[in-house]
Design an enzyme around this catalytic site. Sequence first.
Site, PDB file in Angstrom:
ATOM      1  N   LYS A   1     -14.911 -12.821  -4.737  1.00  0.00           N
ATOM      2  CA  LYS A   1     -13.502 -13.325  -4.514  1.00  0.00           C
ATOM      3  C   LYS A   1     -13.802 -14.831  -4.993  1.00  0.00           C
ATOM      4  CE  LYS A   1     -11.039  -9.685  -3.586  1.00  0.00           C
ATOM      5  NZ  LYS A   1      -9.814  -9.195  -4.463  1.00  0.00           N
TER       6      LYS A   1
ATOM      7  N   ASN B   1      -5.041  -6.792  -8.927  1.00  0.00           N
ATOM      8  CA  ASN B   1      -4.881  -6.462  -7.518  1.00  0.00           C
ATOM      9  C   ASN B   1      -6.120  -5.694  -7.073  1.00  0.00           C
ATOM     10  OD1 ASN B   1      -3.457  -6.080  -4.868  1.00  0.00           O
ATOM     11  ND2 ASN B   1      -3.315  -4.001  -5.900  1.00  0.00           N
TER      12      ASN B   1
ATOM     13  N   THR C   1      -3.486  -2.385   5.252  1.00  0.00           N
ATOM     14  CA  THR C   1      -3.656  -1.444   3.953  1.00  0.00           C
ATOM     15  C   THR C   1      -5.010  -0.481   4.542  1.00  0.00           C
ATOM     16  OG1 THR C   1      -5.167  -2.908   2.801  1.00  0.00           O
ATOM     17  CG2 THR C   1      -2.772  -3.020   2.403  1.00  0.00           C
TER      18      THR C   1
ATOM     19  N   ILE D   1       0.209  -4.223 -13.497  1.00  0.00           N
ATOM     20  CA  ILE D   1      -0.451  -4.191 -11.938  1.00  0.00           C
ATOM     21  C   ILE D   1      -1.473  -3.200 -12.147  1.00  0.00           C
ATOM     22  CG2 ILE D   1       0.452  -3.897  -9.569  1.00  0.00           C
ATOM     23  CD1 ILE D   1       3.182  -3.748 -11.574  1.00  0.00           C
TER      24      ILE D   1
ATOM     25  N   TYR E   1     -18.522  -9.170  -1.443  1.00  0.00           N
ATOM     26  CA  TYR E   1     -17.351  -9.260  -1.223  1.00  0.00           C
ATOM     27  C   TYR E   1     -16.833 -10.746  -1.479  1.00  0.00           C
ATOM     28  CZ  TYR E   1     -12.177  -8.821  -0.340  1.00  0.00           C
ATOM     29  OH  TYR E   1     -10.580  -8.918  -0.002  1.00  0.00           O
TER      30      TYR E   1
HETATM   31  P1  NDP Z   1      -6.349  -0.792  -0.808  1.00  0.00           P
HETATM   32  O1  NDP Z   1      -7.558  -0.193  -0.607  1.00  0.00           O
HETATM   33  O2  NDP Z   1      -5.136  -0.534  -0.129  1.00  0.00           O
HETATM   34  O3  NDP Z   1      -5.950  -0.404  -2.403  1.00  0.00           O
HETATM   35  C1  NDP Z   1      -6.897  -0.703  -3.394  1.00  0.00           C
HETATM   36  C2  NDP Z   1      -6.083  -0.451  -4.700  1.00  0.00           C
HETATM   37  O4  NDP Z   1      -7.128  -0.518  -5.634  1.00  0.00           O
HETATM   38  C3  NDP Z   1      -5.696   0.973  -4.681  1.00  0.00           C
HETATM   39  O5  NDP Z   1      -4.446   1.243  -5.486  1.00  0.00           O
HETATM   40  C4  NDP Z   1      -6.908   1.753  -5.423  1.00  0.00           C
HETATM   41  O6  NDP Z   1      -6.500   3.096  -6.098  1.00  0.00           O
HETATM   42  C5  NDP Z   1      -7.256   0.744  -6.515  1.00  0.00           C
HETATM   43  N1  NDP Z   1      -8.581   0.755  -6.865  1.00  0.00           N
HETATM   44  C6  NDP Z   1      -9.818   0.864  -6.106  1.00  0.00           C
HETATM   45  N2  NDP Z   1     -10.792   1.253  -6.861  1.00  0.00           N
HETATM   46  C7  NDP Z   1     -10.359   1.189  -7.990  1.00  0.00           C
HETATM   47  C8  NDP Z   1     -11.143   1.724  -9.156  1.00  0.00           C
HETATM   48  N3  NDP Z   1     -12.432   1.825  -9.304  1.00  0.00           N
HETATM   49  N4  NDP Z   1     -10.328   1.830 -10.339  1.00  0.00           N
HETATM   50  C9  NDP Z   1      -9.134   1.544 -10.386  1.00  0.00           C
HETATM   51  N5  NDP Z   1      -8.283   1.188  -9.265  1.00  0.00           N
HETATM   52  C10 NDP Z   1      -9.060   1.194  -8.067  1.00  0.00           C
HETATM   53  O7  NDP Z   1      -6.303  -2.439  -0.609  1.00  0.00           O
HETATM   54  P2  NDP Z   1      -5.388  -3.435  -0.543  1.00  0.00           P
HETATM   55  O8  NDP Z   1      -4.074  -3.183  -1.032  1.00  0.00           O
HETATM   56  O9  NDP Z   1      -5.647  -3.987   0.910  1.00  0.00           O
HETATM   57  O10 NDP Z   1      -6.006  -4.897  -1.390  1.00  0.00           O
HETATM   58  C11 NDP Z   1      -5.423  -5.306  -2.598  1.00  0.00           C
HETATM   59  C12 NDP Z   1      -5.905  -6.193  -3.112  1.00  0.00           C
HETATM   60  O11 NDP Z   1      -5.962  -7.329  -2.038  1.00  0.00           O
HETATM   61  C13 NDP Z   1      -7.629  -6.334  -3.249  1.00  0.00           C
HETATM   62  O12 NDP Z   1      -8.015  -7.285  -4.285  1.00  0.00           O
HETATM   63  C14 NDP Z   1      -8.103  -7.078  -2.002  1.00  0.00           C
HETATM   64  O13 NDP Z   1      -9.298  -7.411  -2.050  1.00  0.00           O
HETATM   65  C15 NDP Z   1      -7.151  -7.941  -1.637  1.00  0.00           C
HETATM   66  N6  NDP Z   1      -6.911  -8.379  -0.117  1.00  0.00           N
HETATM   67  C16 NDP Z   1      -6.595  -7.403   0.621  1.00  0.00           C
HETATM   68  C17 NDP Z   1      -6.792  -7.955   2.114  1.00  0.00           C
HETATM   69  C18 NDP Z   1      -6.082  -7.167   3.265  1.00  0.00           C
HETATM   70  O14 NDP Z   1      -5.983  -7.616   4.377  1.00  0.00           O
HETATM   71  N7  NDP Z   1      -5.566  -5.816   2.875  1.00  0.00           N
HETATM   72  C19 NDP Z   1      -6.785  -9.319   2.483  1.00  0.00           C
HETATM   73  C20 NDP Z   1      -7.419 -10.244   1.307  1.00  0.00           C
HETATM   74  C21 NDP Z   1      -7.379  -9.745   0.265  1.00  0.00           C
HETATM   75  P3  NDP Z   1      -7.333   4.337  -6.453  1.00  0.00           P
HETATM   76  O15 NDP Z   1      -8.288   4.466  -4.983  1.00  0.00           O
HETATM   77  O16 NDP Z   1      -6.530   5.315  -6.635  1.00  0.00           O
HETATM   78  O17 NDP Z   1      -8.175   3.909  -7.447  1.00  0.00           O
END
Ligand code: NDP
Length: 255
Positions: free
Chosen positions: A158, A87, A191, A6, A154
């Site tokens: 996607k 994700n 989120t 994940i 973005y």
């Molecule tokens: P969050 O911003 O809450 O979480 C993003 C996650 O990605 C975190 O765990 C972060 O961890 C990790 N991440 C970000 N940058 C990096 C990096 N450079 N390297 C490794 N890990 C990284 O986002 P969501 O949970 O909302 O989003 C999850 C997915 O769902 C995404 O792909 C988003 O596009 C998609 N999505 C979300 C929606 C929403 O409404 N929330 C709607 C549609 C799609 P860390 O910062 O510790 O690296």
Amino acid sequence: MDYYIITGASRGIGEALTHKLIKPGNTLFAVSRNMNEDLVELAAGLNVPLFYFEYDLCFREQAELFINEVFKHIQLSDHDRIALINNAGMLEPVAPLKSIDFALAEKHLDLNFLTPLVLSSVFISKTSALKIPKVILNISSGAAFIPYSGWSVYCSSKAGLDMLTKVAGLEQNAEKYPVKIFALAPGIIETTMQETIRKTENDKFPERDNFIKLYEEGKLAKPDDVAGLILETLFSNSIISGSVITIDQLKEIGI
Ligand code: NDP
């Protein structure tokens, strides 16, 4: 044994998925830049193997390192199942195309598109000879098919991820032991990413007020609920490889 890989496990949807998967019979591989100590503690307490990697997936080298490290810990047998959930994602840069920060756009495309491509490629090649359930889920977005002003990067990353899914599905359907690959637009979920959207200046993202309204009306889904739906259907035969679906379609599939 079920193996789950994940990305973006530290918060949001990825955290909720990982949390739900911490149970006997599963081995987990999580990655983000910041470790989620609570998940690590929970897994240790329940004796569930959770390997947490701190890598920056904006860098292709780190993505490759991560997935190759993961497969060093996996020895698959006939009774196992394995899933990769791409994700991790970012929204920025948010701005009209004429004023996009190119360096940030490059990071974005690496994280949202190139990293899932790299991880999926290695996953497919490492598991190609195995006749076991194998799944790749790409977390996409409604923005892949709905254009939003200010989200050129973005929406494009996607949309690219969706097309990658379709092509890989086509390729895998011709394989002897195919990996099932599908993409899911998860809806609008409460989120950090949604907080970022609500804080964006109006001139950079004219749709902002609609997202604020949805939040104020309590219309955002909970990460935990979305994660539950995802996990109930991950290995389901109802999902066709190469498909791109929305969370509403997922509900219709029989959850
Ligand atoms: P969050 O911003 O809450 O979480 C993003 C996650 O990605 C975190 O765990 C972060 O961890 C990790 N991440 C970000 N940058 C990096 C990096 N450079 N390297 C490794 N890990 C990284 O986002 P969501 O949970 O909302 O989003 C999850 C997915 O769902 C995404 O792909 C988003 O596009 C998609 N999505 C979300 C929606 C929403 O409404 N929330 C709607 C549609 C799609 P860390 O910062 O510790 O690296």
